[in-house]
Write a protein that holds these residues in place. Sequence first.
Motif, PDB file in Angstrom:
ATOM      1  N   UNK A 106      38.149  45.655  34.519  1.00 60.72           N
ATOM      2  CA  UNK A 106      38.427  44.928  33.286  1.00 60.72           C
ATOM      3  C   UNK A 106      37.315  45.205  32.279  1.00 60.72           C
ATOM      4  N   UNK A 107      37.706  45.381  31.007  1.00 62.68           N
ATOM      5  CA  UNK A 107      36.753  45.615  29.924  1.00 62.68           C
ATOM      6  C   UNK A 107      36.979  44.558  28.858  1.00 62.68           C
ATOM      7  N   UNK A 108      35.927  43.837  28.485  1.00 66.95           N
ATOM      8  CA  UNK A 108      36.002  42.815  27.433  1.00 66.95           C
ATOM      9  C   UNK A 108      35.226  43.319  26.220  1.00 66.95           C
ATOM     10  N   UNK A 109      35.895  43.412  25.081  1.00 71.48           N
ATOM     11  CA  UNK A 109      35.297  43.931  23.846  1.00 71.48           C
ATOM     12  C   UNK A 109      35.462  42.897  22.748  1.00 71.48           C
ATOM     13  N   UNK A 110      34.432  42.690  21.967  1.00 68.54           N
ATOM     14  CA  UNK A 110      34.464  41.708  20.889  1.00 68.54           C
ATOM     15  C   UNK A 110      35.559  42.053  19.878  1.00 68.54           C
ATOM     16  N   UNK A 111      36.144  41.004  19.290  1.00 67.08           N
ATOM     17  CA  UNK A 111      37.170  41.206  18.269  1.00 67.08           C
ATOM     18  C   UNK A 111      36.601  41.808  16.992  1.00 67.08           C
ATOM     19  N   UNK A 112      35.277  41.705  16.818  1.00 63.93           N
ATOM     20  CA  UNK A 112      34.647  42.264  15.620  1.00 63.93           C
ATOM     21  C   UNK A 112      34.655  43.792  15.640  1.00 63.93           C
ATOM     22  N   UNK A 113      34.910  44.383  16.807  1.00 60.51           N
ATOM     23  CA  UNK A 113      34.941  45.841  16.940  1.00 60.51           C
ATOM     24  C   UNK A 113      36.389  46.324  17.011  1.00 60.51           C
ATOM     25  N   UNK A 114      36.641  47.444  16.366  1.00 59.32           N
ATOM     26  CA  UNK A 114      37.977  48.043  16.397  1.00 59.32           C
ATOM     27  C   UNK A 114      38.114  48.852  17.686  1.00 59.32           C
ATOM     28  N   UNK A 115      38.921  48.349  18.599  1.00 61.04           N
ATOM     29  CA  UNK A 115      39.065  48.993  19.915  1.00 61.04           C
ATOM     30  C   UNK A 115      40.537  49.145  20.260  1.00 61.04           C
ATOM     31  N   UNK A 116      40.786  50.068  21.186  1.00 70.99           N
ATOM     32  CA  UNK A 116      42.166  50.354  21.594  1.00 70.99           C
ATOM     33  C   UNK A 116      42.168  50.871  23.028  1.00 70.99           C
ATOM     34  N   UNK A 117      43.082  50.361  23.833  1.00 67.69           N
ATOM     35  CA  UNK A 117      43.213  50.824  25.216  1.00 67.69           C
ATOM     36  C   UNK A 117      43.713  52.266  25.234  1.00 67.69           C
ATOM     37  N   UNK A 118      43.242  53.025  26.233  1.00 68.15           N
ATOM     38  CA  UNK A 118      43.600  54.440  26.361  1.00 68.15           C
ATOM     39  C   UNK A 118      44.355  54.682  27.672  1.00 68.15           C
ATOM     40  N   UNK A 119      45.653  54.421  27.683  1.00 68.94           N
ATOM     41  CA  UNK A 119      46.420  54.609  28.927  1.00 68.94           C
ATOM     42  C   UNK A 119      46.535  56.071  29.341  1.00 68.94           C
ATOM     43  N   UNK A 120      46.410  57.001  28.388  1.00 68.07           N
ATOM     44  CA  UNK A 120      46.533  58.416  28.738  1.00 68.07           C
ATOM     45  C   UNK A 120      45.386  58.896  29.630  1.00 68.07           C
ATOM     46  N   UNK A 121      44.277  58.158  29.638  1.00 71.89           N
ATOM     47  CA  UNK A 121      43.132  58.574  30.444  1.00 71.89           C
ATOM     48  C   UNK A 121      43.179  58.031  31.867  1.00 71.89           C
ATOM     49  N   UNK A 122      44.127  57.161  32.144  1.00 72.41           N
ATOM     50  CA  UNK A 122      44.223  56.587  33.486  1.00 72.41           C
ATOM     51  C   UNK A 122      44.764  57.617  34.470  1.00 72.41           C
ATOM     52  N   UNK A 123      44.205  57.590  35.672  1.00 75.07           N
ATOM     53  CA  UNK A 123      44.673  58.458  36.762  1.00 75.07           C
ATOM     54  C   UNK A 123      44.882  57.603  38.006  1.00 75.07           C
ATOM     55  N   UNK A 124      45.148  58.244  39.120  1.00 74.85           N
ATOM     56  CA  UNK A 124      45.489  57.529  40.352  1.00 74.85           C
ATOM     57  C   UNK A 124      44.229  57.020  41.052  1.00 74.85           C
ATOM     58  N   UNK A 125      43.454  56.196  40.330  1.00 73.63           N
ATOM     59  CA  UNK A 125      42.284  55.530  40.899  1.00 73.63           C
ATOM     60  C   UNK A 125      42.045  54.248  40.115  1.00 73.63           C
ATOM     61  N   UNK A 126      41.123  53.425  40.568  1.00 74.60           N
ATOM     62  CA  UNK A 126      40.848  52.149  39.902  1.00 74.60           C
ATOM     63  C   UNK A 126      39.953  52.386  38.682  1.00 74.60           C
ATOM     64  N   UNK A 127      40.581  52.706  37.574  1.00 77.72           N
ATOM     65  CA  UNK A 127      39.833  53.013  36.354  1.00 77.72           C
ATOM     66  C   UNK A 127      40.639  52.579  35.132  1.00 77.72           C
TER      67      UNK A 127
END
Length: 412
Positions: free
Chosen positions: A1-22
């Motif tokens: 799990x990654x927690x990022x402040x709302x003050x920062x512009x962030x976006x999840x990157x599902x394309x980088x996920x592979x068959x491991x816990x990442x």
Amino acid sequence: MIAISKALLSQEQPDLKTNCNITWSKITLTGIKNIYVGAYYKPHELDELSLSELWSSLSKIPKDSIIWLLGDFNMPDINWVNETLKPNCKNRSLYEDFMEKLSHLNLEQMVKVPTRLSNTLDLFLTSHPSHVHLAKTLPSLATSDHDIVFHEVKINRGRPIQPKRLIKQYRKTNWEAIRSDMRSFSNSFISKAHTNPDEAWNSFKDSLNESCIKHIPTKISKSRADLPWLTPRIIRLIHKRDKLYHKLNKSPNQAKNQKLKSLKSYIQRQIRASYWSYMENVIFSHDSQPGRNKKFCSYIKHNKKENVGIAPLKSDGFTHTDPVTKANILNKQFESVFSPPKPLSLKHLCSKLLTSPSSLMDQINVTPEGVDKLLLGLSPHKASGPDELSPVFSRNFIKKSPPSFATSSIYP
């Protein structure tokens, strides 16, 4: 799990996920590269499939990016202080391959202290280690047997703005007026009896600075750092392109559109040619050319991609990032190479007093001509010394003030 402040512009990157816990997220900040923050967990020490999927995930990240990867890697047999394997390591091939992959991906591990008992299991991998100013562990939460890994990261946003500075235009200096002022000062200075050399020097320097302010024109440098290969001709072409673009927006026209495309292409070719011409002048210029090294170093400095400065220093088991503390640590290190002062023994003192005196040094004769010769030998590209007088001023003042600088001015 990654927690990022709302003050920062962030976006999840599902394309980088592979068959491991990442999992990955991208943080976008104006003026710097994209930051990819990842959280990873490897459940077993010998899980080669998980590591293989991790390398596959890392290979998908764009090369020109900042990587922060944190998590429990479950690799207890690595001594991260000296980055070697522990003697009791049973799976050396797996660990050696892990270290080789980190080197191949230009990643550095920042956690150097144990995070669970005597092992360093929780790691922080980054592609820009100079950004990390502090790395330490905190007590664990609740019933967890892993310590909390805390990092302090410093990032400079955008290109540093150069402060405005005063530039003296020596080519437009009224040397005759300065010479006249210093003659008047010389007469009044000699008529007074000065017993304190510091007061005499300050009086001379203040009078000279006052004359320089009146008779040396100055200008203020620009605060923005322009690209040196953008010549005035190219800038005029860019302005012409912008005007044509605005006209085209108001009244679309096929002929104007074709003209704008041709002008864009022409400007791009001119910028490339001017850039490489500038680079050839910087890198391949003759060593004897004045200011050659300064120009090259300035180019390298303005192309830096990481923070330049003293990295965090460790003293008495603690990592320090405060500038004053780091300066004291370095000062203490430098002092350690010198022997501590010891009082002389009575035997040593008697031997020094009873032996024949040492030969005296020959008398030093200082002449106005000799002083002028030394000042004329100063390099105009060097900075001012403790006297705060620019070598450019000293050389030009002597050339414009025959027969001697010493006879028309005062030396402290």
